[in-house]
Design a protein around this motif. Sequence first.
Motif, mmCIF file in Angstrom:
data_model
loop_
_atom_site.group_PDB
_atom_site.id
_atom_site.type_symbol
_atom_site.label_atom_id
_atom_site.label_comp_id
_atom_site.label_asym_id
_atom_site.label_seq_id
_atom_site.Cartn_x
_atom_site.Cartn_y
_atom_site.Cartn_z
ATOM 1 N N ALA A 167 0.994 -1.278 0.014
ATOM 2 C CA ALA A 167 0.060 0.094 0.108
ATOM 3 C C ALA A 167 0.830 1.389 -0.020
ATOM 4 O O ALA A 167 2.036 1.204 0.565
ATOM 5 C CB ALA A 167 -0.817 0.117 1.238
ATOM 6 N N VAL A 168 0.246 2.364 -0.770
ATOM 7 C CA VAL A 168 0.916 3.490 -0.474
ATOM 8 C C VAL A 168 0.002 4.652 -0.234
ATOM 9 O O VAL A 168 -1.180 4.722 -0.697
ATOM 10 C CB VAL A 168 1.433 3.866 -2.025
ATOM 11 C CG1 VAL A 168 2.320 5.281 -2.109
ATOM 12 C CG2 VAL A 168 2.693 2.799 -2.447
ATOM 13 N N VAL A 169 0.388 5.418 0.797
ATOM 14 C CA VAL A 169 -0.403 6.256 1.332
ATOM 15 C C VAL A 169 -0.007 7.788 1.224
ATOM 16 O O VAL A 169 1.209 8.100 0.738
ATOM 17 C CB VAL A 169 0.040 6.508 3.179
ATOM 18 C CG1 VAL A 169 -1.345 7.622 3.441
ATOM 19 C CG2 VAL A 169 -0.680 5.222 3.320
ATOM 20 N N ASP A 170 -0.955 8.794 0.391
ATOM 21 C CA ASP A 170 -0.585 9.958 0.027
ATOM 22 C C ASP A 170 -1.140 10.882 1.208
ATOM 23 O O ASP A 170 -2.099 11.250 1.330
ATOM 24 C CB ASP A 170 -1.195 10.418 -1.297
ATOM 25 C CG ASP A 170 -0.903 11.643 -1.925
ATOM 26 O OD1 ASP A 170 -0.298 12.409 -1.212
ATOM 27 O OD2 ASP A 170 -1.489 12.124 -2.828
ATOM 28 N N ALA A 171 -0.169 11.437 1.740
ATOM 29 C CA ALA A 171 -0.441 12.301 2.957
ATOM 30 C C ALA A 171 -0.223 13.741 2.462
ATOM 31 O O ALA A 171 0.102 14.656 3.291
ATOM 32 C CB ALA A 171 0.409 11.997 4.064
ATOM 33 N N ALA A 172 -0.034 14.254 1.090
ATOM 34 C CA ALA A 172 0.225 15.679 0.757
ATOM 35 C C ALA A 172 -0.929 16.528 1.324
ATOM 36 O O ALA A 172 -2.147 16.028 1.312
ATOM 37 C CB ALA A 172 0.088 15.429 -0.585
ATOM 38 N N GLY A 173 -0.629 17.711 1.717
ATOM 39 C CA GLY A 173 -1.504 18.424 2.222
ATOM 40 C C GLY A 173 -1.983 18.263 3.736
ATOM 41 O O GLY A 173 -2.861 19.072 4.208
ATOM 42 N N LEU A 174 -1.368 17.380 4.428
ATOM 43 C CA LEU A 174 -1.769 17.106 5.815
ATOM 44 C C LEU A 174 -1.753 18.266 6.535
ATOM 45 O O LEU A 174 -2.490 18.827 7.248
ATOM 46 C CB LEU A 174 -1.150 15.898 6.294
ATOM 47 C CG LEU A 174 -1.323 15.491 7.713
ATOM 48 C CD1 LEU A 174 -3.065 15.224 7.937
ATOM 49 C CD2 LEU A 174 -0.695 14.132 8.049
ATOM 50 N N LEU A 175 -0.548 18.635 6.562
ATOM 51 C CA LEU A 175 -0.169 20.029 7.306
ATOM 52 C C LEU A 175 -0.568 21.614 6.514
ATOM 53 O O LEU A 175 0.005 21.580 5.338
ATOM 54 C CB LEU A 175 1.384 20.222 7.594
ATOM 55 C CG LEU A 175 1.506 21.372 8.757
ATOM 56 C CD1 LEU A 175 1.069 21.323 9.971
ATOM 57 C CD2 LEU A 175 3.187 21.536 8.557
ATOM 58 N N PRO A 176 -1.527 22.027 6.817
ATOM 59 C CA PRO A 176 -2.010 23.290 5.989
ATOM 60 C C PRO A 176 -0.996 24.289 5.884
ATOM 61 O O PRO A 176 -0.246 24.270 6.691
ATOM 62 C CB PRO A 176 -3.261 23.628 6.607
ATOM 63 C CG PRO A 176 -3.118 22.997 7.977
ATOM 64 C CD PRO A 176 -2.638 22.053 8.126
ATOM 65 N N PRO A 177 -0.957 25.176 4.767
ATOM 66 C CA PRO A 177 -0.113 26.291 4.400
ATOM 67 C C PRO A 177 0.178 26.987 5.562
ATOM 68 O O PRO A 177 1.104 27.528 5.977
ATOM 69 C CB PRO A 177 -0.553 26.827 3.191
ATOM 70 C CG PRO A 177 -1.731 25.666 2.598
ATOM 71 C CD PRO A 177 -2.050 25.117 3.561
ATOM 72 N N GLU A 178 -1.045 27.386 6.361
ATOM 73 C CA GLU A 178 -0.825 28.517 7.339
ATOM 74 C C GLU A 178 -0.201 27.868 8.669
ATOM 75 O O GLU A 178 0.424 28.571 9.467
ATOM 76 C CB GLU A 178 -2.327 28.809 7.691
ATOM 77 C CG GLU A 178 -3.270 27.764 8.331
ATOM 78 C CD GLU A 178 -3.892 27.278 7.239
ATOM 79 O OE1 GLU A 178 -5.103 26.542 7.515
ATOM 80 O OE2 GLU A 178 -3.682 27.333 5.919
ATOM 81 N N GLU A 179 0.017 26.701 8.695
ATOM 82 C CA GLU A 179 0.789 25.832 9.740
ATOM 83 C C GLU A 179 2.161 25.386 9.324
ATOM 84 O O GLU A 179 2.923 25.047 9.997
ATOM 85 C CB GLU A 179 -0.046 24.578 10.225
ATOM 86 C CG GLU A 179 -1.321 24.941 10.771
ATOM 87 C CD GLU A 179 -1.372 25.329 12.156
ATOM 88 O OE1 GLU A 179 -0.143 25.547 12.695
ATOM 89 O OE2 GLU A 179 -2.322 25.444 12.848
ATOM 90 N N ALA A 180 2.570 25.661 7.822
ATOM 91 C CA ALA A 180 3.820 25.046 7.360
ATOM 92 C C ALA A 180 5.057 25.841 7.183
ATOM 93 O O ALA A 180 6.116 25.402 7.201
ATOM 94 C CB ALA A 180 3.494 24.547 5.984
ATOM 95 N N GLY A 181 5.014 27.127 7.949
ATOM 96 C CA GLY A 181 5.951 28.206 7.981
ATOM 97 C C GLY A 181 6.912 27.541 8.886
ATOM 98 O O GLY A 181 6.588 27.242 9.974
ATOM 99 N N GLY A 182 8.189 27.207 8.263
ATOM 100 C CA GLY A 182 9.385 26.693 9.205
ATOM 101 C C GLY A 182 9.366 25.306 9.344
ATOM 102 O O GLY A 182 10.497 24.706 9.658
#
Length: 282
Positions: free
Chosen positions: A232-247
Amino acid sequence: MSRVFDDKRATRRALALGAAGLLALAGCGTDDAAAEEQITVPEDAGVEELQVEVLETFDHDATSFTQGLQLAEHPEHGTVLYESAGLYGESDVRITDPATGAVLASQDLPADQFAEGLTLTDDSIWQITWQEHVAHRRDPVTLDIVESVQYEGEGWGICFDGEQLVMSDGSSTLTFRDPVTFEETGTVEVALEGEPVFQINELECTGGQVWANLWQTDQIVRIDPATGEVGAVVDAAGLLPPEEAGGADVLNGIAAAEEEGTFYVTGKLWPKLYLVRFTPVR
């Protein structure tokens, strides 16, 4: 303990961000494959394609360069997450409250050691290091080092399947080790439809399978440790939203949760921890 730990955060954040940037430029492992290459599932492959369903969101220490994560019971603190945090001069092992992100206890590693994955056996914690060839066996109650052993190659991720340790080194190879002596007992090559899968990082053993983060991707794979086949392959893209992703750095850290089929996941320098379920892509 929390007050002492909070005093360290002022400098940890800046140091962690700077070091993470340097590692991203320099690379952090083998040259077997391009670091940012996502694996692709062929259309006719018998491999499950999964997505992430978020069940709950919790705070997570955004200064933690998460390298290993496991849920367990502690005699004093109850249900906790054991976490290994990396970077030279910043590495530690810690016990945290999954619900609040509070650090309940921690111990630093020597400044010249870069902590990687960790796992709990029946009576110990094993914590590995990146390029120092050292694994520390710790008391799971106090976090004290009981002994340290040497091994060859790099250390990336590690988990315990109830009988043996399973360890990654950033290549397509999983190495099996004795949970008491840490001696190597065998290896298996990981492949998807016959093609090797590289950059295998943090590991979680559960249900007879090994779940693995793939470094520098938003993917998690499920591996049959008996054959090395990716099921199985899990796609977790976008789990951390842009507003939380700084740094924030890459996705890394997976731990089986209390309910079967659910997991805690986070990333290096992520401010959030997620309780998730993996569901089929529709």
